[in-house]
Scaffold this motif. Structure first.
Motif, PDB file in Angstrom:
ATOM      1  N   PHE A  42      96.722 118.346  86.690  1.00  0.00           N
ATOM      2  CA  PHE A  42      96.845 116.883  86.751  1.00  0.00           C
ATOM      3  C   PHE A  42      95.497 116.222  86.483  1.00  0.00           C
ATOM      4  CE2 PHE A  42      96.694 112.965  89.332  1.00  0.00           C
ATOM      5  CZ  PHE A  42      97.689 112.239  88.684  1.00  0.00           C
ATOM      6  N   SER A  43      94.449 116.743  87.102  1.00  0.00           N
ATOM      7  CA  SER A  43      93.111 116.173  86.928  1.00  0.00           C
ATOM      8  C   SER A  43      92.627 116.310  85.487  1.00  0.00           C
ATOM      9  CB  SER A  43      92.119 116.862  87.860  1.00  0.00           C
ATOM     10  OG  SER A  43      92.496 116.671  89.204  1.00  0.00           O
ATOM     11  N   LEU A  44      92.910 117.432  84.882  1.00  0.00           N
ATOM     12  CA  LEU A  44      92.487 117.641  83.499  1.00  0.00           C
ATOM     13  C   LEU A  44      93.272 116.733  82.553  1.00  0.00           C
ATOM     14  CD1 LEU A  44      90.789 119.095  81.418  1.00  0.00           C
ATOM     15  CD2 LEU A  44      92.434 120.956  81.455  1.00  0.00           C
TER      16      LEU A  44
ATOM     17  N   GLU B 272      83.296 116.378  82.888  1.00  0.00           N
ATOM     18  CA  GLU B 272      81.854 116.595  82.754  1.00  0.00           C
ATOM     19  C   GLU B 272      81.483 118.070  82.592  1.00  0.00           C
ATOM     20  OE1 GLU B 272      80.081 114.539  86.031  1.00  0.00           O
ATOM     21  OE2 GLU B 272      80.737 112.577  85.292  1.00  0.00           O
ATOM     22  N   PRO B 273      82.014 118.974  83.427  1.00  0.00           N
ATOM     23  CA  PRO B 273      81.685 120.392  83.208  1.00  0.00           C
ATOM     24  C   PRO B 273      82.209 120.926  81.870  1.00  0.00           C
ATOM     25  CG  PRO B 273      82.533 120.077  85.410  1.00  0.00           C
ATOM     26  CD  PRO B 273      82.737 118.794  84.686  1.00  0.00           C
TER      27      PRO B 273
ATOM     28  N   GLY C  49      80.661 122.973  76.612  1.00  0.00           N
ATOM     29  CA  GLY C  49      80.929 122.939  75.181  1.00  0.00           C
ATOM     30  C   GLY C  49      82.377 123.179  74.795  1.00  0.00           C
ATOM     31  N   VAL C  50      83.298 122.940  75.724  1.00  0.00           N
ATOM     32  CA  VAL C  50      84.725 123.106  75.419  1.00  0.00           C
ATOM     33  C   VAL C  50      85.166 121.936  74.543  1.00  0.00           C
ATOM     34  CG1 VAL C  50      87.044 123.274  76.391  1.00  0.00           C
ATOM     35  CG2 VAL C  50      85.116 124.306  77.598  1.00  0.00           C
ATOM     36  N   PRO C  51      85.737 122.204  73.371  1.00  0.00           N
ATOM     37  CA  PRO C  51      86.163 121.109  72.489  1.00  0.00           C
ATOM     38  C   PRO C  51      87.241 120.248  73.145  1.00  0.00           C
ATOM     39  CG  PRO C  51      86.201 123.213  71.325  1.00  0.00           C
ATOM     40  CD  PRO C  51      85.958 123.512  72.765  1.00  0.00           C
ATOM     41  N   GLU C  52      87.159 118.951  72.919  1.00  0.00           N
ATOM     42  CA  GLU C  52      88.115 118.025  73.528  1.00  0.00           C
ATOM     43  C   GLU C  52      89.539 118.305  73.061  1.00  0.00           C
ATOM     44  OE1 GLU C  52      88.711 113.242  74.219  1.00  0.00           O
ATOM     45  OE2 GLU C  52      86.818 113.988  73.402  1.00  0.00           O
TER      46      GLU C  52
END
Length: 74
Positions: A21-23, A32-33, A38-41
């Protein structure tokens, strides 16, 4: 042992569900983390959906154990 299994299953389902849910809401404390690592959006939504699926699997495991007949007495 059955009680411990059920408690761990419920806590895991709630934890993973909250994470999904938060993601999916793009909560700052989650985003932010991901940006820092470097995780692509473009991966965020599939990751959130995968977490939601994992949470539903935990809930289905909880439901199936809850509706199952109690184990025989020893």
């Amino acid at each position: 042992m059955r009680t411990a299994y059920l408690i761990v299953t419920v806590v895991a389902a709630l934890w993973v569900g909250f994470s999904a849910f938060s993601l999916l809401r793009r909560a700052p404390f989650v985003v932010e983390p991901l940006v820092t690592y470097g995780v692509p959006e473009t991966w965020w939504t599939p990751l959130g959906l995968a977490k939601a699926a994992g949470s539903s699997v935990c809930w289905s495991a909880y439901s199936s154990r809850r509706s199952a007949s109690p184990p025989p007495s020893a």
